[in-house]
Design an enzyme around this catalytic site. Sequence first.
Site, PDB file in Angstrom:
ATOM      1  N   GLY A   8       0.805  -1.210   0.000  1.00 13.17           N
ATOM      2  CA  GLY A   8       0.000   0.000   0.000  1.00 13.17           C
ATOM      3  C   GLY A   8       0.843   1.266   0.000  1.00 13.17           C
ATOM      4  O   GLY A   8       2.069   1.235   0.140  1.00 13.17           O
ATOM      5  N   HIS A  52      11.999  11.246  -1.859  1.00 19.89           N
ATOM      6  CA  HIS A  52      12.622  10.033  -2.414  1.00 19.89           C
ATOM      7  C   HIS A  52      14.062  10.322  -2.840  1.00 19.89           C
ATOM      8  O   HIS A  52      14.957   9.513  -2.604  1.00 19.89           O
ATOM      9  CB  HIS A  52      11.824   9.499  -3.604  1.00 19.89           C
ATOM     10  CG  HIS A  52      10.692   8.609  -3.235  1.00 19.89           C
ATOM     11  ND1 HIS A  52      10.849   7.279  -2.973  1.00 19.89           N
ATOM     12  CD2 HIS A  52       9.370   8.868  -3.096  1.00 19.89           C
ATOM     13  CE1 HIS A  52       9.679   6.751  -2.680  1.00 19.89           C
ATOM     14  NE2 HIS A  52       8.758   7.689  -2.744  1.00 19.89           N
TER      15      HIS A  52
END
EC number: 2.7.1.156
Length: 164
Positions: A8, A52
């Site tokens: 998820g 990220h």
Amino acid sequence: MKVLYYGGQKSGKSRVAEQKALALAGSRKPCYIATYDNSYGDSEMAERITKHQLQRKESFTTIEESVRLDEVIKGDGTYLIDCMSMWILNTLHESEETISARINALAKLEANIVFVLNDVGSGVIPMDAQSRKYVDRSGTTGQRLAALCDEVYEVKLGLERRLK
């Protein structure tokens, strides 16, 4: 070696996939294929991308490619594709046959490839046709990737569980 990390949103998939790619690469620097099409002008996604980038620091060489993944993978190196969910969105207009051919082309490459895919199919069936197509495509793509990968991991709460 082909590896799939599936879970998820905010489950920790990217972090464990990055660790796997680094381990597979050994002394060579792996490539990070970023699939997000930055033309949407989404500031929240821009923040996610920045996080990220900071997380992976200089450990990877970044390649931005939103559709033609098999064309940017060269040689026998190690590649992390983050994420296949964005790639699915970018290729939603293409036929199932084209998508299947693109995935098969990736499977045939000699490189180590670590795939990241979001679990979007565990909720209710979406009301609109476009969203249903995306969820369906995500499910069929996940099945194809799981079948071709040597290892498959489900990630929840930052913990990985090997499925294959």
